[in-house]
Design a protein around this motif. Structure first.
Motif, PDB file in Angstrom:
ATOM      1  N   LEU A 168       0.821  -1.209   0.000  1.00  0.00           N
ATOM      2  CA  LEU A 168       0.000   0.000   0.000  1.00  0.00           C
ATOM      3  C   LEU A 168       0.857   1.263   0.000  1.00  0.00           C
ATOM      4  O   LEU A 168       0.551   2.244  -0.688  1.00  0.00           O
ATOM      5  N   LEU A 169       1.948   1.247   0.751  1.00  0.00           N
ATOM      6  CA  LEU A 169       2.840   2.402   0.768  1.00  0.00           C
ATOM      7  C   LEU A 169       3.605   2.532  -0.544  1.00  0.00           C
ATOM      8  O   LEU A 169       3.920   3.657  -0.974  1.00  0.00           O
ATOM      9  N   ALA A 170       3.898   1.400  -1.184  1.00  0.00           N
ATOM     10  CA  ALA A 170       4.547   1.446  -2.496  1.00  0.00           C
ATOM     11  C   ALA A 170       3.638   2.117  -3.522  1.00  0.00           C
ATOM     12  O   ALA A 170       4.118   2.867  -4.398  1.00  0.00           O
ATOM     13  N   HIS A 171       2.345   1.879  -3.417  1.00  0.00           N
ATOM     14  CA  HIS A 171       1.397   2.546  -4.309  1.00  0.00           C
ATOM     15  C   HIS A 171       1.494   4.067  -4.154  1.00  0.00           C
ATOM     16  O   HIS A 171       1.578   4.799  -5.154  1.00  0.00           O
ATOM     17  N   ASP A 172       1.497   4.546  -2.918  1.00  0.00           N
ATOM     18  CA  ASP A 172       1.632   5.988  -2.685  1.00  0.00           C
ATOM     19  C   ASP A 172       2.971   6.495  -3.208  1.00  0.00           C
ATOM     20  O   ASP A 172       3.048   7.563  -3.836  1.00  0.00           O
ATOM     21  N   PHE A 173       4.024   5.756  -2.916  1.00  0.00           N
ATOM     22  CA  PHE A 173       5.378   6.152  -3.312  1.00  0.00           C
ATOM     23  C   PHE A 173       5.473   6.347  -4.827  1.00  0.00           C
ATOM     24  O   PHE A 173       5.980   7.373  -5.314  1.00  0.00           O
ATOM     25  N   PHE A 182      -2.341   2.130   5.810  1.00  0.00           N
ATOM     26  CA  PHE A 182      -3.137   1.860   4.620  1.00  0.00           C
ATOM     27  C   PHE A 182      -2.790   2.812   3.477  1.00  0.00           C
ATOM     28  O   PHE A 182      -3.398   2.765   2.421  1.00  0.00           O
ATOM     29  N   GLY A 183      -1.803   3.679   3.696  1.00  0.00           N
ATOM     30  CA  GLY A 183      -1.468   4.675   2.692  1.00  0.00           C
ATOM     31  C   GLY A 183      -2.336   5.915   2.837  1.00  0.00           C
ATOM     32  O   GLY A 183      -3.359   5.913   3.524  1.00  0.00           O
ATOM     33  N   ALA A 193     -12.105  -9.285   9.150  1.00  0.00           N
ATOM     34  CA  ALA A 193     -12.488  -7.921   8.770  1.00  0.00           C
ATOM     35  C   ALA A 193     -11.274  -7.128   8.289  1.00  0.00           C
ATOM     36  O   ALA A 193     -11.366  -6.337   7.346  1.00  0.00           O
ATOM     37  N   ALA A 194     -10.135  -7.329   8.942  1.00  0.00           N
ATOM     38  CA  ALA A 194      -8.915  -6.649   8.520  1.00  0.00           C
ATOM     39  C   ALA A 194      -8.485  -7.129   7.134  1.00  0.00           C
ATOM     40  O   ALA A 194      -8.113  -6.327   6.270  1.00  0.00           O
ATOM     41  N   SER A 195      -8.554  -8.444   6.919  1.00  0.00           N
ATOM     42  CA  SER A 195      -8.183  -8.982   5.613  1.00  0.00           C
ATOM     43  C   SER A 195      -9.099  -8.451   4.519  1.00  0.00           C
ATOM     44  O   SER A 195      -8.639  -8.098   3.417  1.00  0.00           O
ATOM     45  N   GLU A 196     -10.377  -8.374   4.806  1.00  0.00           N
ATOM     46  CA  GLU A 196     -11.326  -7.843   3.812  1.00  0.00           C
ATOM     47  C   GLU A 196     -11.004  -6.398   3.475  1.00  0.00           C
ATOM     48  O   GLU A 196     -11.055  -5.984   2.304  1.00  0.00           O
ATOM     49  N   ALA A 197     -10.672  -5.597   4.484  1.00  0.00           N
ATOM     50  CA  ALA A 197     -10.344  -4.191   4.248  1.00  0.00           C
ATOM     51  C   ALA A 197      -9.064  -4.063   3.427  1.00  0.00           C
ATOM     52  O   ALA A 197      -8.967  -3.210   2.533  1.00  0.00           O
ATOM     53  N   ILE A 198      -8.081  -4.911   3.733  1.00  0.00           N
ATOM     54  CA  ILE A 198      -6.823  -4.873   2.982  1.00  0.00           C
ATOM     55  C   ILE A 198      -7.054  -5.261   1.527  1.00  0.00           C
ATOM     56  O   ILE A 198      -6.568  -4.591   0.601  1.00  0.00           O
ATOM     57  N   LEU A 199      -7.816  -6.333   1.306  1.00  0.00           N
ATOM     58  CA  LEU A 199      -8.070  -6.778  -0.067  1.00  0.00           C
ATOM     59  C   LEU A 199      -8.885  -5.751  -0.848  1.00  0.00           C
ATOM     60  O   LEU A 199      -8.681  -5.559  -2.054  1.00  0.00           O
TER      61      LEU A 199
END
Length: 389
Positions: free
Chosen positions: A167-172, A333-334, A199-205
């Motif tokens: 997620l941070l690579a996307h921002d970068f 999460f970026g 719930a955390a996995s769903e949010a990440i995906l």
């Protein structure tokens, strides 16, 4: 005159620091606590991602062990060369020996990139300070293309970290105008990013899907092909890369294995007391097979449990409290947003967890949690990142 109880703590990570600081604060000069670590300074795991993606400088996040002081507490910078769990004797690299009445092994997990053929030649790990610094340099020279993040095996430290890296690579890449011409993929042996917290996995995906990050679950990396610039998975399929950021295989430190403390690769302990099979020897954190994730928050809780037992022993009582298996991770999460993932691994129960959704408030809590620990463990103010808005 009764001799002081000698407590030796091997390893100054979350768990070892918590044991040493708690004993010093509570018992003071009643106990002699010796904390041993080979490093000069401590770095929070999340700080490695911060300087890897250019949010801060590596020197800014280091917390010197020389600042760890307190009544009845001494810190030794040394390599542990041998451990005799029968006699609770520790030999250091300068041939000094420490004799403990109570020994706490908190030496963590070592990385073993050589366990994955080709990884050292073509990949870059980001789980050590030196590795994260090298990954920062590789990212700064990356001009777009295929960015692949791969977890090579389980178990591994800080399970959310590879997802954070994606997620941070996307921002970068977005900030540098390179995202449109780049792909980001995450390969992981696990079925979901954080299996105990659906719930955390769903949010990440969902965040991956929104950002176009490729997700490849239940995939084991068999080897890295440096010439073809690809990884080979156990099913024979390949994924190519221009930059590979990898989480290498983890193993217990060799000195722990040589001491005969391990079974199936890690130190077995009682899940409630963190006692090993050797009288007077505890083990906490990543070096154990206690059943919780290998993450600082869990090691810290285990350290609190061990410290409570030692305090009760000194005071002539018996601790009724056991380790509850609870831990919380503040996950990037970026976009400045941070989520809180809480998971409990209670002995004899199925693990369960919950998600506090990403927010700027959680980002503030993440910084303040680091500041609190820096003040308590090291006695210094610490704020390595500018305030987020």
């Amino acid at each position: 005159m009764t001799a002081k109880l000698q407590v030796v703590v091997l390893g100054a990570g979350f768990g070892g620091l918590e044991v040493a600081r708690t004993l010093s604060e509570t018992l003071g000069e009643q106990v002699q606590t010796t904390l041993v670590d080979r490093a000069e300074s401590f770095v929070f795991g999340f700080s490695k991602l911060d300087f890897m993606f250019g949010h801060t400088d590596a020197d800014h996040v280091r917390l010197p062990y020389a600042n760890v002081r307190g009544p009845g507490l001494q810190v030794l910078r040394a390599e542990v060369r041998a451990i005799d769990p029968h006699t609770r004797t520790v030999t250091l690299d300068d041939d000094r020996q420490l004799h403990a009445d109570l020994l706490v092994v908190a030496l963590g997990a070592d990385l073993d990139p050589a366990a994955t053929p080709g990884l050292e030649a073509a990949g870059q790990e980001f789980y050590t300070v030196a590795g994260a610094e090298a990954a920062r340099d590789a990212l700064e020279s990356f001009d777009g293309g295929r960015l692949l993040i791969a977890v090579t095996s389980t178990p591994f430290k800080c399970p959310p970290a590879p997802s954070e890296a994606a997620l941070l690579a996307h921002d970068f890449l977005t900030q540098r105008g390179l995202r449109a011409g780049s792909s980001i993929d995450l390969v992981m042996p696990l079925p979901t990013p954080v299996p105990p917290a659906p719930a955390a996995s769903e949010a990440i995906l969902a965040a991956f899907a929104e950002r176009g990050i490729g997700w490849h679950p239940k995939q084991q990396v068999q080897r890295v092909d440096p010439e073809a610039r690809s990884i080979v998975l156990t099913d024979g399929s390949r994924l190519g890369f221009d930059l590979l950021l990898a989480v290498p295989a983890h193993r217990a430190p060799q000195v722990v294995v040589d001491a005969g403390l391990t079974e199936d690769g890690w130190i077995p302990v009682d899940a409630r007391t963190l006692c090993t099979r050797y009288p007077g020897v505890f083990a906490i954190g990543d070096v154990t097979s206690v059943g919780t994730p290998k993450a600082g928050a869990f090691a810290e809780g285990q350290g609190q449990t061990v410290a409570a037992q030692i305090i009760d022993q000194v005071r002539g009582g018996t601790s009724a409290d056991g380790y509850g298996g609870h831990g919380a991770c503040l996950m990037e999460f970026g976009g400045g947003q941070v989520a809180k993932v809480e998971v409990t691994f209670a002995p004899g129960e199925a693990p369960y967890g919950r998600l506090v959704p990403p927010s700027l408030e959680n980002a503030t809590e993440k910084q303040s949690s680091g500041t609190r620990r820096a003040q308590r463990w090291f006695g210094q103010d610490w704020r390595p990142l500018p305030a987020r808005s």
